[in-house]
Design an enzyme around this catalytic site. Structure first.
Site, short mmCIF file in Angstrom:
data_model
loop_
_atom_site.label_atom_id
_atom_site.label_comp_id
_atom_site.label_asym_id
_atom_site.label_seq_id
_atom_site.Cartn_x
_atom_site.Cartn_y
_atom_site.Cartn_z
N ARG A 1 -5.53 5.55 0.45
CA ARG A 1 -4.57 4.28 0.89
C ARG A 1 -4.88 3.74 -0.34
O ARG A 1 -5.97 3.14 -0.47
CB ARG A 1 -4.90 3.81 2.08
CG ARG A 1 -4.63 4.62 3.44
CD ARG A 1 -3.06 4.29 3.61
NE ARG A 1 -2.59 5.33 4.80
CZ ARG A 1 -2.16 4.57 5.83
NH1 ARG A 1 -2.34 3.56 6.17
NH2 ARG A 1 -1.82 5.54 6.86
N ARG B 1 4.45 -7.37 12.47
CA ARG B 1 3.32 -7.00 13.00
C ARG B 1 2.31 -8.22 13.01
O ARG B 1 2.74 -9.40 12.78
CB ARG B 1 2.37 -6.24 12.17
CG ARG B 1 3.08 -4.70 12.05
CD ARG B 1 2.22 -3.59 11.28
NE ARG B 1 2.97 -2.36 10.97
CZ ARG B 1 2.36 -1.26 10.62
NH1 ARG B 1 1.03 -1.30 10.00
NH2 ARG B 1 2.76 -0.08 10.47
N ARG C 1 3.96 0.57 2.63
CA ARG C 1 4.16 -0.46 3.36
C ARG C 1 3.96 -1.80 2.32
O ARG C 1 2.88 -2.09 1.79
CB ARG C 1 3.28 -0.58 4.65
CG ARG C 1 3.72 -1.62 5.25
CD ARG C 1 2.73 -1.41 6.83
NE ARG C 1 1.92 -2.24 6.83
CZ ARG C 1 1.52 -3.38 7.21
NH1 ARG C 1 2.84 -4.35 7.50
NH2 ARG C 1 0.38 -4.12 7.06
N ARG D 1 0.95 -1.09 0.00
CA ARG D 1 0.05 -0.14 0.14
C ARG D 1 0.93 1.05 -0.05
O ARG D 1 1.96 1.34 0.55
CB ARG D 1 -0.97 0.20 1.22
CG ARG D 1 -0.21 0.14 2.36
CD ARG D 1 -0.05 1.73 3.01
NE ARG D 1 0.05 1.43 4.60
CZ ARG D 1 0.89 2.39 5.14
NH1 ARG D 1 1.84 3.45 4.30
NH2 ARG D 1 1.29 2.44 6.39
N GLU E 1 -1.54 -3.92 12.69
CA GLU E 1 -0.67 -3.24 13.85
C GLU E 1 -1.21 -3.28 15.15
O GLU E 1 -2.51 -3.39 15.46
CB GLU E 1 -0.98 -1.58 13.33
CG GLU E 1 0.07 -0.63 13.96
CD GLU E 1 0.00 0.82 13.32
OE1 GLU E 1 -1.07 1.11 12.89
OE2 GLU E 1 0.89 1.65 13.54
N THR F 1 5.37 8.86 10.20
CA THR F 1 5.85 7.39 10.19
C THR F 1 6.00 6.99 8.57
O THR F 1 6.68 6.29 8.27
CB THR F 1 5.35 6.37 10.88
OG1 THR F 1 4.32 6.22 10.87
CG2 THR F 1 5.53 6.41 12.35
N GLU G 1 -6.85 7.51 7.37
CA GLU G 1 -5.72 8.00 7.96
C GLU G 1 -5.38 9.16 7.00
O GLU G 1 -4.84 10.22 7.37
CB GLU G 1 -4.55 7.19 8.44
CG GLU G 1 -3.57 8.20 9.42
CD GLU G 1 -2.73 7.10 10.12
OE1 GLU G 1 -3.00 6.21 10.81
OE2 GLU G 1 -1.42 7.48 9.84
N CYS H 1 0.56 10.95 9.48
CA CYS H 1 1.70 10.44 10.46
C CYS H 1 2.92 10.43 9.84
O CYS H 1 3.21 9.67 8.86
CB CYS H 1 1.07 8.99 10.76
SG CYS H 1 2.21 8.25 11.90
N1 ARG Z 1 0.32 7.54 16.68
C1 ARG Z 1 0.51 6.14 17.03
C2 ARG Z 1 1.81 6.14 17.77
O1 ARG Z 1 2.67 6.94 17.87
C3 ARG Z 1 0.71 5.43 15.63
C4 ARG Z 1 1.87 5.30 14.78
C5 ARG Z 1 2.10 4.77 13.44
N2 ARG Z 1 0.81 4.02 12.85
C6 ARG Z 1 -0.05 4.73 11.97
N3 ARG Z 1 -1.06 4.20 12.02
N4 ARG Z 1 0.27 5.86 11.61
O2 ARG Z 1 2.08 4.92 18.26
#
Ligand code: ARG
Length: 340
Positions: free
Chosen positions: A213, A293, A264, A110, A298, A257, A209, A255
């Protein structure tokens, strides 16, 4: 909101890097759309078990609050400003990893995308979310051949249809407490939906999110086929949609990350022997920079020795590089499983 709002026990990167000086410098800043530091860090404040704990409300957040985002990103991704993130979505041709299907149950790749000119999901209004949904539906309607499919709007679906799609794992749920505290669940299920190709190998989640996606998946170990399908879809969607992208940080996501490739790529793999040798599996994943995971995603547990193994690195590496590395790592893992 003040610095002391962070519970003592929280070990998040945002807490670690939000010094008194940075807090003072950013406390009263806002992006053009009105996103603030308090909103960006709310999820980390409310969830002491956050690993990162910060979200962007729009593309500009990465700039306005860079004094905080930069060190968090640098520590998480091991990538600092001054470098440029490069993309490479050229075709791949790798032999299937596990043609007999002894270990690999499925392969899924994704990427996340957000559109220029719209706030990110934790900070967008309902009317703008609707506009966005319509724009995305139009772009999806131009997909050709095997990518053609249907859009299922959560608002318009009855309970039976939702259950049916849930059973097939084709739907996404309301966000978890981390996303909730960030504001990502606002107006749920309004303007959310999933696009699913007729052959069920391609999906797009709308307004989860991130704005999109984009997902390619198969119940095989044929990574090239999954990857090439995703790349074809991206090229088509790119024609109708303008994605938020930064020279240094690549594709910008809610996010931090996920920035960079926002990719991913992973498999569900059954490893009955390695399950008993967790250290060996852990070391192999470390060596190839892979992440484990739970079976259901997750922050879930491993069931029936089925691991979700995917790339850890998303920034400072190309899409092509991620897949090649995953491929090498999975070869090593399968070899180890066979040798036990
Ligand atoms: N905000 C969460 C943390 O800090 C998730 C971080 C990564 N996951 C995500 N779905 N963005 O642990």
């Amino acid at each position: 909101m003040s610095l002391s709002a962070f519970p003592q026990e929280s070990g998040s990167l945002v807490k670690k890097h939000l010094s008194r000086e940075i807090y003072k410098a950013l406390e009263h800043k806002q992006t053009c759309s009105g996103f603030t530091l308090a909103k960006a860090i709310n999820s980390g404040v409310k969830n002491p078990d956050s690993a990162i704990g910060i979200y962007a409300g729009d593309a500009q957040s990465y700039d306005t609050f860079s004094q905080l985002f930069d060190p968090v990103i640098s520590e998480y991704h091991g990538f600092s400003k001054g470098k440029k993130h490069k993309s490479d979505i050229t075709k791949l041709d790798l032999p299937s990893l596990d043609p007999e299907g002894k270990f690999i149950r499925s392969t899924r790749i994704r990427v996340a995308r957000n559109l220029n000119g719209f706030c990110f999901p934790c900070h967008i209004s309902l009317p703008r979310r609707k506009e966005l949904e319509n724009k995305i539906i139009t772009a999806l309607s131009f997909l050709k051949k095997d990518l053609k499919g249907n859009y299922f709007s959560f608002e318009q679906m009855d309970k039976k249809k939702i259950q049916q799609l849930e059973k097939k794992n084709l739907i996404f749920k309301k966000g978890d407490r981390f996303q909730d505290a960030a504001g990502i669940n606002s107006d749920f299920p309004g303007c959310r939906g999933v696009f699913c190709s007729f052959n069920k190998k391609f999906m797009v989640w709308v307004n989860e999110e991130d704005h999109l996606r984009i997902i390619s998946l198969e119940k095989t170990s044929d990574i090239s086929s999954v990857y090439n399908r995703l790349c074809r879809a991206l090229m088509s969607l790119n024609r109708g949609l303008e994605f938020a992208r930064d020279e240094t940080y690549g594709y910008l996501t809610s996010c931090p990350t996920n920035i960079g490739t926002s990719m991913r790529a992973g498999v569900h793999i059954q490893l009955e022997k390695l399950e008993q040798e967790k250290d060996l599996l852990g070391n192999l994943c470390l060596e190839y920079n892979l992440q484990i995971r739970g079976t259901l995603g997750e922050k879930t547990k491993i069931k029936n020795a089925v691991f979700d193994i995917s790339n850890r690195q998303r920034l400072g590496v190309t899409e092509h590089g991620i897949i090649s590395n995953l491929y090498q790592g999975l070869m090593a893992i399968i070899k180890a499983e066979k040798n036990l």
